[in-house]
Design a protein around this motif. Structure first.
Motif, PDB file in Angstrom:
ATOM      1  N   ASP A 199       0.824  -1.215   0.000  1.00 40.15           N
ATOM      2  CA  ASP A 199       0.000   0.000   0.000  1.00 40.15           C
ATOM      3  C   ASP A 199       0.853   1.258   0.000  1.00 40.15           C
ATOM      4  N   LYS A 200       2.110   1.138   0.477  1.00 38.47           N
ATOM      5  CA  LYS A 200       2.981   2.313   0.599  1.00 38.47           C
ATOM      6  C   LYS A 200       4.049   2.337  -0.483  1.00 38.47           C
ATOM      7  N   SER A 201       3.803   1.652  -1.580  1.00 35.10           N
ATOM      8  CA  SER A 201       4.818   1.522  -2.622  1.00 35.10           C
ATOM      9  C   SER A 201       4.371   2.149  -3.937  1.00 35.10           C
ATOM     10  N   VAL A 202       5.358   2.655  -4.672  1.00 29.07           N
ATOM     11  CA  VAL A 202       5.148   3.167  -6.033  1.00 29.07           C
ATOM     12  C   VAL A 202       5.836   2.184  -6.975  1.00 29.07           C
ATOM     13  N   HIS A 203       5.075   1.578  -7.879  1.00 27.22           N
ATOM     14  CA  HIS A 203       5.597   0.508  -8.732  1.00 27.22           C
ATOM     15  C   HIS A 203       5.853   1.011 -10.148  1.00 27.22           C
ATOM     16  N   VAL A 204       7.062   0.757 -10.632  1.00 25.05           N
ATOM     17  CA  VAL A 204       7.422   1.078 -12.010  1.00 25.05           C
ATOM     18  C   VAL A 204       8.159  -0.124 -12.590  1.00 25.05           C
ATOM     19  N   SER A 205       8.458  -0.083 -13.866  1.00 21.46           N
ATOM     20  CA  SER A 205       9.155  -1.203 -14.502  1.00 21.46           C
ATOM     21  C   SER A 205      10.660  -1.124 -14.231  1.00 21.46           C
TER      22      SER A 205
END
Length: 423
Positions: A199-205
């Protein structure tokens, strides 16, 4: 005389002293509320820890200690001591006993939230709780280079919606002076709440992590960075040189120990593989001292509440000596007076404990969404169970034991002593 008679008589006696009785019941209720509240939070925290990741057989990273690897790869706490080369990752990912892998790359942030570089397999294979899949509240997984998927808390706290643009920062501090403002990301997905660090994460490739660091060296932008414009890097074929860690799902659980041994004896670079369940158990042992201390303090508060009840009954004995004498003169035996005092103590404790249990469940029923949102702790079991009955019985039983003290004093008072009280 049966037990119901003594309970009825005790209830009427307490009604005559309703203010003192009410305060005693309230003190016991508050003590039981604190005890059960601490216990519920403790159990919820332990369950949340255990449910942070499931369905993953191994976590592989640079050799640094199993707890450290678990903390930075799953809980997003701390920093890795080293990275894993892409060649080593591919060597272990392409083994025949591997069903899937999820690479993870850490090191950047966005307004204090960790940025996770990963692959689309993350949204397919990462599971939490009892093998629950990640689901999208809005949008979809990233497909293009500069697209991002936000955790539920990131989107809620920062007010982001689908289509908004965000800028990542170098490093993991809440404030950074090294930003990747020349390569903004567009929000394409927002995950549903999980009560985990997701919930506290920003996901990118992974490719995006490589793209934003082209032209950077030792954490700082070099003059060459201007050459790598957003349009230019989008046309490039990017591949990471190294990652932070990777999650592994095996074709057979029996292969876990063999895979772990092969990782630990890998000669090209020092790596380690940990089984999440084992590492989580070690982590809980570390915080077990605080857990035990909290439970002990809460139990002591309950004991203090019962001592307050004992004090109230003992204090009232002098005033009630004439009452006891009248009961004796009406034909009550000394053991009946003893039973009456014991019944009062049990009734006070029972009502207090029952009120405390009700307060705990009403409080958690109203505050569970807030606790889950702010602390990431799922408070399950919002209905009384066997443990609550045990607490109710234990508090009532302890009150009976303590109530024997004033009951024995009343038992020893003679009829003549009760009728000749000196004022």
């Amino acid at each position: 005389m049966n037990r119901l008679f003594f309970l009825t008589l005790a209830a009427k006696s307490l009604l005559n002293r309703r203010l003192t009785a009410a305060l005693t019941v309230l003190s016991i209720a508050l003590a039981v509320t604190l005890f059960l509240g601490v216990e519920k939070i403790r159990m919820g925290a332990k369950e949340s820890f255990d449910n942070t990741i499931s369905g993953t057989d191994l976590i592989v990273g640079a050799r640094s200690g199993s707890l450290n690897l678990l903390l930075y790869s799953v809980f997003r706490l701390g920093d890795p001591t080293n990275n894993v080369t892409w060649e080593s990752y591919r060597a272990f990912a392409e083994r025949p006993d591997v069903a899937w892998t999820v690479p993870l790359s850490l090191g950047d942030s966005h307004k204090g939230y960790r940025v996770i570089g990963t692959a689309p397999a993350y949204f397919e294979h990462y599971k939490y709780g009892r093998r629950q899949d990640l689901t999208f509240a809005e949008g979809q997984p990233f497909e293009k280079l500069f697209e991002t998927v936000l955790g539920a808390e990131v989107a809620a706290k920062l007010g982001y919606r689908i289509g908004d643009e965000i800028t990542l920062s170098h490093g993991i501090g809440s404030t950074s002076f090294a930003n990747h403002e020349d390569k903004p990301f567009r929000v394409v997905g927002i995950l549903a709440p999980t009560g985990t660090p997701v919930d506290k994460s920003v996901h990118v490739s992974l490719e995006a992590i490589e793209a934003i660091h082209l032209g950077w060296q030792s954490g700082a932008r070099t003059p060459l960075a201007k050459m790598f414009t957003k349009e230019r890097v989008e046309a490039m074929k990017l591949q990471p040189d190294q990652i932070t860690a990777f999650l592994v799902g095996l074709t057979s659980r029996a292969a876990a120990l063999r895979y772990q041994r092969d990782v630990m004896t890998y000669r090209r670079e020092p790596l380690q593989a940990v089984i999440p369940g084992v590492a989580l158990a070690q982590l809980w042992q570390v915080v077990g001292v605080a857990e035990t201390a909290l439970t002990a303090i809460a139990a002591f508060v309950v004991f203090t509440g019962l001592l307050g009840m004992l004090t109230a009954i003992l204090t009232s004995l002098n005033e009630r000596r004439r009452e006891m004498a009248i009961l004796r003169s009406a034909g009550a035996r000394p053991w009946m007076v003893f039973a009456l005092l014991m019944s009062e103590a049990a009734l006070l404790a029972f009502c207090g404990a029952l009120l405390g249990i009700a307060a705990v469940y009403l409080g958690f029923a109203a505050g569970a969404p807030f606790i889950e949102a702010q602390l990431g702790i799922f408070v399950g079991g919002l209905y009384p169970g066997l443990y609550d009955l045990l607490v109710l019985g234990a508090v009532t039983g302890a009150a009976l034991v303590l109530g024997a003290v004033p009951a024995f004093r009343a038992y020893r008072n003679s009829l003549a002593d009760g009728l000749t009280i000196r004022l």
